[in-house]
Design a protein around this motif. Structure first.
Motif: not given
Length: 220
Positions: A149-167
């Motif tokens: 975040l900005g110029d430093r790394a911080h511990e954060c709550v993270v959620m990543q949702t990876l959704i395949p694009v159909p067809d």
């Protein structure tokens, strides 16, 4: 695992009405963000003391989103009791995915991500699962991780949702982060509610954009 895609993929993602929604390109080149903040202060004077830090945080979010090649960005900056503000950022990426389409299924993607448990002296952890969304099967990664975040790394709550694009191959990556790790579970619940609103839309006849964030009129 994948690279940014230049091919348009049409989708809608709903966010609570209190979140700031902005065009990434305009946010880094025009006065749009200042106008957004001033308009919000006019309707919510509690934010007036936070105008400077709020504008700085939104600019940093927009600049980072542009550097990373995001197609969408939105941010939460909700005042709470006292002088505190709840903060979170949404970024969405459209990627080409893996060269072999067989590696772009939810199960294949999940198999490439390592889950981790909290270790001694560290609070970071990662849980990986396959989830059934309205948009199809997806990979959900949640936990606490180090995020710049900005110029430093911080511990954060993270959620990543990876959704395949159909067809057509490719993967949409919906990423939500918040530095408020003391509210990990409520944040993850909010992030899941937002991510679950992801839906595919029909291509626009006028040359569709990569996606659209729409305000949820009922909130989350």
């Amino acid at each position: 695992m994948s690279t940014p895609s230049s091919a348009p993929v049409e989708f809608t993602l709903r966010v609570p009405p209190s979140w700031f929604e902005f065009d990434i390109w305009r946010a880094t080149r025009t006065g749009d963000l200042a106008r957004l903040v001033d308009d919000r202060i006019a309707t919510d004077p509690r934010l007036r003391p936070w105008r400077g830090p709020l504008l700085k945080a939104l600019r940093e979010a927009a600049e980072q989103a542009e550097r990373q090649g995001a197609v969408l960005c939105a941010a939460m900056t909700d005042p709470v009791e006292g002088d505190a503000v709840l903060a979170a950022v949404l970024t969405v990426f459209s990627t080409n995915g893996a060269p072999d389409d067989a590696d772009n299924t939810a199960e294949a993607i999940a198999g490439q991500i390592t889950a981790t448990a909290p270790s001694s002296g560290a609070r970071t952890w990662r849980h990986v699962e396959v989830a059934d969304l309205a948009a199809g099967r997806a990979v959900r990664v949640r936990g606490i991780d180090a995020v710049r975040l900005g110029d430093r790394a911080h511990e954060c709550v993270v959620m990543q949702t990876l959704i395949p694009v159909p067809d057509r191959g490719g993967v949409i990556d919906v990423v939500l982060t918040s530095p408020q790790t003391q509210l990990t579970e409520p944040m993850l619940d909010l992030f899941a509610a937002i991510s679950d609103t992801f839906t595919w839309t029909r291509p626009s006849t006028s040359g569709a954009e990569n996606g659209a964030v729409t305000t949820n009129p009922e909130g989350q």
